[in-house]
Every structure is written in C-alpha cells, then in structure tokens.
Design a protein around this motif. Structure first.
Motif, PDB file in Angstrom:
ATOM      1  N   VAL A 194       6.715  16.302 -13.133  1.00 36.47           N
ATOM      2  CA  VAL A 194       5.796  16.725 -12.078  1.00 36.47           C
ATOM      3  C   VAL A 194       6.140  16.044 -10.761  1.00 36.47           C
ATOM      4  O   VAL A 194       6.363  14.828 -10.709  1.00 36.47           O
ATOM      5  CB  VAL A 194       4.330  16.395 -12.445  1.00 36.47           C
ATOM      6  N   ILE A 195       6.171  16.847  -9.698  1.00 35.64           N
ATOM      7  CA  ILE A 195       6.165  16.344  -8.332  1.00 35.64           C
ATOM      8  C   ILE A 195       4.901  16.881  -7.677  1.00 35.64           C
ATOM      9  O   ILE A 195       4.720  18.102  -7.581  1.00 35.64           O
ATOM     10  CB  ILE A 195       7.413  16.786  -7.548  1.00 35.64           C
ATOM     11  N   PHE A 196       4.008  15.996  -7.273  1.00 37.18           N
ATOM     12  CA  PHE A 196       2.786  16.436  -6.618  1.00 37.18           C
ATOM     13  C   PHE A 196       3.080  16.789  -5.162  1.00 37.18           C
ATOM     14  O   PHE A 196       3.846  16.104  -4.480  1.00 37.18           O
ATOM     15  CB  PHE A 196       1.714  15.347  -6.673  1.00 37.18           C
ATOM     16  N   THR A 197       2.476  17.869  -4.684  1.00 34.76           N
ATOM     17  CA  THR A 197       2.564  18.262  -3.283  1.00 34.76           C
ATOM     18  C   THR A 197       1.144  18.429  -2.765  1.00 34.76           C
ATOM     19  O   THR A 197       0.402  19.285  -3.256  1.00 34.76           O
ATOM     20  CB  THR A 197       3.339  19.583  -3.126  1.00 34.76           C
ATOM     21  N   THR A 198       0.747  17.635  -1.802  1.00 32.34           N
ATOM     22  CA  THR A 198      -0.633  17.639  -1.356  1.00 32.34           C
ATOM     23  C   THR A 198      -0.740  17.180   0.090  1.00 32.34           C
ATOM     24  O   THR A 198       0.145  16.487   0.595  1.00 32.34           O
ATOM     25  CB  THR A 198      -1.497  16.719  -2.250  1.00 32.34           C
ATOM     26  N   ALA A 199      -1.810  17.565   0.733  1.00 30.22           N
ATOM     27  CA  ALA A 199      -2.066  17.127   2.108  1.00 30.22           C
ATOM     28  C   ALA A 199      -2.848  15.829   2.151  1.00 30.22           C
ATOM     29  O   ALA A 199      -3.120  15.302   3.235  1.00 30.22           O
ATOM     30  CB  ALA A 199      -2.831  18.221   2.860  1.00 30.22           C
ATOM     31  N   PHE A 200      -3.184  15.280   0.989  1.00 32.21           N
ATOM     32  CA  PHE A 200      -4.049  14.096   0.934  1.00 32.21           C
ATOM     33  C   PHE A 200      -3.333  12.938   0.255  1.00 32.21           C
ATOM     34  O   PHE A 200      -2.762  13.105  -0.825  1.00 32.21           O
ATOM     35  CB  PHE A 200      -5.336  14.428   0.158  1.00 32.21           C
ATOM     36  N   ASP A 201      -3.389  11.751   0.869  1.00 29.54           N
ATOM     37  CA  ASP A 201      -2.679  10.602   0.288  1.00 29.54           C
ATOM     38  C   ASP A 201      -3.551   9.758  -0.626  1.00 29.54           C
ATOM     39  O   ASP A 201      -3.059   8.854  -1.289  1.00 29.54           O
ATOM     40  CB  ASP A 201      -2.073   9.720   1.387  1.00 29.54           C
ATOM     41  N   GLU A 202      -4.855  10.059  -0.710  1.00 31.49           N
ATOM     42  CA  GLU A 202      -5.740   9.189  -1.491  1.00 31.49           C
ATOM     43  C   GLU A 202      -5.572   9.354  -2.999  1.00 31.49           C
ATOM     44  O   GLU A 202      -6.120   8.570  -3.779  1.00 31.49           O
ATOM     45  CB  GLU A 202      -7.218   9.426  -1.121  1.00 31.49           C
ATOM     46  N   TYR A 203      -4.809  10.359  -3.437  1.00 30.25           N
ATOM     47  CA  TYR A 203      -4.612  10.573  -4.865  1.00 30.25           C
ATOM     48  C   TYR A 203      -3.358   9.879  -5.392  1.00 30.25           C
ATOM     49  O   TYR A 203      -3.010  10.025  -6.564  1.00 30.25           O
ATOM     50  CB  TYR A 203      -4.506  12.061  -5.174  1.00 30.25           C
ATOM     51  N   ALA A 204      -2.667   9.132  -4.534  1.00 27.31           N
ATOM     52  CA  ALA A 204      -1.359   8.593  -4.921  1.00 27.31           C
ATOM     53  C   ALA A 204      -1.448   7.664  -6.128  1.00 27.31           C
ATOM     54  O   ALA A 204      -0.590   7.703  -7.019  1.00 27.31           O
ATOM     55  CB  ALA A 204      -0.729   7.867  -3.735  1.00 27.31           C
ATOM     56  N   ILE A 205      -2.438   6.791  -6.167  1.00 34.46           N
ATOM     57  CA  ILE A 205      -2.560   5.848  -7.283  1.00 34.46           C
ATOM     58  C   ILE A 205      -2.806   6.600  -8.589  1.00 34.46           C
ATOM     59  O   ILE A 205      -2.227   6.268  -9.628  1.00 34.46           O
ATOM     60  CB  ILE A 205      -3.689   4.837  -7.025  1.00 34.46           C
ATOM     61  N   VAL A 207       7.498   3.791  -9.333  1.00 37.93           N
ATOM     62  CA  VAL A 207       6.051   3.875  -9.160  1.00 37.93           C
ATOM     63  C   VAL A 207       5.717   4.020  -7.683  1.00 37.93           C
ATOM     64  O   VAL A 207       6.440   3.531  -6.812  1.00 37.93           O
ATOM     65  CB  VAL A 207       5.329   2.631  -9.744  1.00 37.93           C
ATOM     66  N   PHE A 208       4.630   4.714  -7.433  1.00 37.95           N
ATOM     67  CA  PHE A 208       4.131   4.869  -6.063  1.00 37.95           C
ATOM     68  C   PHE A 208       3.199   3.704  -5.759  1.00 37.95           C
ATOM     69  O   PHE A 208       2.290   3.404  -6.529  1.00 37.95           O
ATOM     70  CB  PHE A 208       3.386   6.193  -5.922  1.00 37.95           C
ATOM     71  N   VAL A 209       3.422   3.060  -4.624  1.00 39.59           N
ATOM     72  CA  VAL A 209       2.600   1.918  -4.208  1.00 39.59           C
ATOM     73  C   VAL A 209       2.065   2.201  -2.818  1.00 39.59           C
ATOM     74  O   VAL A 209       2.824   2.556  -1.914  1.00 39.59           O
ATOM     75  CB  VAL A 209       3.426   0.607  -4.193  1.00 39.59           C
ATOM     76  N   LYS A 210       0.758   2.074  -2.639  1.00 38.17           N
ATOM     77  CA  LYS A 210       0.133   2.286  -1.333  1.00 38.17           C
ATOM     78  C   LYS A 210      -0.732   1.082  -0.987  1.00 38.17           C
ATOM     79  O   LYS A 210      -1.566   0.657  -1.778  1.00 38.17           O
ATOM     80  CB  LYS A 210      -0.724   3.556  -1.341  1.00 38.17           C
ATOM     81  N   ASP A 211      -0.502   0.529   0.189  1.00 35.68           N
ATOM     82  CA  ASP A 211      -1.288  -0.592   0.689  1.00 35.68           C
ATOM     83  C   ASP A 211      -1.659  -0.282   2.128  1.00 35.68           C
ATOM     84  O   ASP A 211      -0.818  -0.351   3.028  1.00 35.68           O
ATOM     85  CB  ASP A 211      -0.470  -1.892   0.610  1.00 35.68           C
ATOM     86  N   GLY A 212      -2.923   0.097   2.342  1.00 38.03           N
ATOM     87  CA  GLY A 212      -3.332   0.512   3.684  1.00 38.03           C
ATOM     88  C   GLY A 212      -2.625   1.793   4.084  1.00 38.03           C
ATOM     89  O   GLY A 212      -2.635   2.788   3.360  1.00 38.03           O
ATOM     90  N   ASP A 213      -1.973   1.770   5.246  1.00 40.58           N
ATOM     91  CA  ASP A 213      -1.258   2.949   5.737  1.00 40.58           C
ATOM     92  C   ASP A 213       0.196   2.978   5.283  1.00 40.58           C
ATOM     93  O   ASP A 213       0.933   3.919   5.599  1.00 40.58           O
ATOM     94  CB  ASP A 213      -1.294   2.993   7.272  1.00 40.58           C
ATOM     95  N   GLN A 270       8.781  -7.212   0.672  1.00 40.45           N
ATOM     96  CA  GLN A 270       7.447  -6.617   0.698  1.00 40.45           C
ATOM     97  C   GLN A 270       6.529  -7.283  -0.326  1.00 40.45           C
ATOM     98  O   GLN A 270       6.983  -7.719  -1.381  1.00 40.45           O
ATOM     99  CB  GLN A 270       7.525  -5.115   0.411  1.00 40.45           C
ATOM    100  N   LYS A 271       5.216  -7.332   0.013  1.00 41.38           N
ATOM    101  CA  LYS A 271       4.232  -7.922  -0.888  1.00 41.38           C
ATOM    102  C   LYS A 271       2.928  -7.121  -0.837  1.00 41.38           C
ATOM    103  O   LYS A 271       1.863  -7.652  -0.510  1.00 41.38           O
ATOM    104  CB  LYS A 271       3.965  -9.383  -0.511  1.00 41.38           C
ATOM    105  N   PRO A 272       2.970  -5.837  -1.179  1.00 37.28           N
ATOM    106  CA  PRO A 272       1.754  -5.031  -1.105  1.00 37.28           C
ATOM    107  C   PRO A 272       0.761  -5.350  -2.224  1.00 37.28           C
ATOM    108  O   PRO A 272       1.137  -5.860  -3.282  1.00 37.28           O
ATOM    109  CB  PRO A 272       2.281  -3.606  -1.249  1.00 37.28           C
ATOM    110  N   LEU A 273      -0.505  -5.037  -1.958  1.00 36.53           N
ATOM    111  CA  LEU A 273      -1.571  -5.179  -2.941  1.00 36.53           C
ATOM    112  C   LEU A 273      -1.950  -3.806  -3.482  1.00 36.53           C
ATOM    113  O   LEU A 273      -2.028  -2.838  -2.728  1.00 36.53           O
ATOM    114  CB  LEU A 273      -2.807  -5.816  -2.302  1.00 36.53           C
TER     115      LEU A 273
END
Length: 245
Positions: free
Chosen positions: A75-86, A141-147, A174-177
C-alpha cells in the motif's frame, strides 16, 4: 506490478494514472471510487499494489485494509491530510504521499516498491500481516514531528529513548519525537536487531562500537557516533546471550 487506484475523486485518479505512465513496471489493472468497489476488485484482480486514498465516503482507507481477507497488497497512501501518517505506519504502508503528488516523491515510492519485488517472477519477497509484522533493519517507517516529516530506514536509527509518553529517535543528525511508548515500540521491533538496554533505551545492535564493564555488574555500550548507553545488570545477561557465539 498489478496496481489498483482507490480514490473517490475522479480527477485525482486521472492525475495519478497520468503520473504512473512514466513507470513501465506499474500495470494499472483497475480503479475504485470507494472501499466497497475496491474490495470487489481486489478479490477479482488480485493486485499487488494499492494507491489508496484515506478519506472516502463510507469506509475509509484504513477500514478497507482491515476488511481484507488473507494477505493484503502493498500500500501507498495518497491523501491531502498529513495527520494520518502515524496510523499509516501502523499499517506498514510502503509510503505516504501528500496531494498534490510530487513527481520526485512518487519516484522514491516506486523505487521502494521495486526493492520489495525481486526481478523476474513479479511476486513480492514475502507476504506480511499488515497489523502484526515485526519491523527489522530493512523496514522503513514514517516519522512526523511537528511540521517536519521523514521516511527513514530502521537500519539508520541507532537509538530509541523514552520521554514519558513519547519516544525520541536518533538517526543521522535528527532527534524527532513520536507519540508512542517505548514498550509498545519494543513489541514491534525485531529483538535480534534492537535490544532493550534499560528502562529508557532501545539500541540498534548494528551500531554498537564499544562495550565496557560498568557498575553493579552492568555494561556501558558506546554507539557509533558517541552515544553512551548503560545496559542494566538484569539485561546484561540477555545481552551476552544474544551477542555471544
């Protein structure tokens, strides 16, 4: 690679089909405008890859994947929203593309797919359970920290550090949370590659550079890059068993 496009927006399907024309290994076998159509086409066409939108009328993309019986396509997700990344990470998505889809990001995603398919037989290297797969060095893995966002290979992550309800990942400079407990993360990681050194740290064994005796029967591990992590006395026994001949 037999590919199915799932998106409720007709123009989005047309645009993605146009972009995918540049990739001869991608064979688009069908399109679906919602989860119900997609489930029927997946059963009939047995695609190896889904380009999957998340927000759709009726069942969303995640609910579609949960409804699949047997092994699921990549699966590759295609979406206009980034809040589903986790959440996409939890479904072991190969990638997460934000609309409008950038051509270079699409190229990266396709190259990642090709790594998953050996030349010749057109079949994936291994069928995986999308909700229970153990993550190893070769997984991304997808990692999102803020923007800021990263799609990072786990072999590059040298250290995971508990920060309350969050975990800090150390890779490159890098050291994202991420909002995840260290215990839940430990359950997803290959224990032959990632070792729970103490209450606060999981280390990537491939990054261990130096091991020294430490207080109270423990060990002090120095990772490539200079991070020093104490292995508790209790975990030292398991560490020696794991790393000895």
């Amino acid at each position: 690679m037999k590919t199915l496009i799932v998106d409720d927006e007709r123009l989005a399907r047309i645009e993605l089909r146009r972009l995918l024309q540049e990739f001869p290994k991608i064979e688009i076998v069908g399109e679906a405008a919602n989860a119900d159509e997609a489930l029927q086409l997946i059963e009939e066409l047995e695609p190896e890859l889904l380009f999957l939108d998340i927000q759709m009328p009726g069942r969303n993309g995640f609910e579609l994947l949960s409804a699949l019986k047997g092994s699921a396509p990549d699966v590759i997700f295609t979406t206009a929203f980034d809040e589903y990344a986790i959440k996409a990470f939890e479904y072991n998505a190969l990638d997460y593309l934000l609309k409008p889809i950038d051509t270079e990001r699409l190229k990266e995603a396709i190259s990642r797919i090709e790594e998953n398919f050996p030349a010749g037989d057109g079949q994936p290297k291994a069928e995986i359970n999308r909700t229970e797969k153990i993550l190893g060095q070769d997984d991304q893995v997808f990692v999102k920290d803020g923007d800021r966002c990263w799609f990072v290979k786990l072999s590059k992550v040298r250290l995971f550090e508990s920060m309350g309800n969050y975990v800090r990942l150390y890779f490159d400079d890098q050291k994202p949370l991420v909002l995840k407990s260290l215990n839940s993360l430990e359950e997803r990681l290959d224990q032959q590659a990632f070792f729970r050194a103490n209450r606060k740290h999981i280390i990537n064994l491939a990054w261990v550079d130096k091991i020294e005796p430490w207080f109270s029967g423990g060990l002090l591990v120095t990772l490539q890059g200079g991070d020093k992590i104490e292995i508790s006395r209790r975990q030292t026994i398991r560490f020696k068993e794991l790393t000895s001949l």
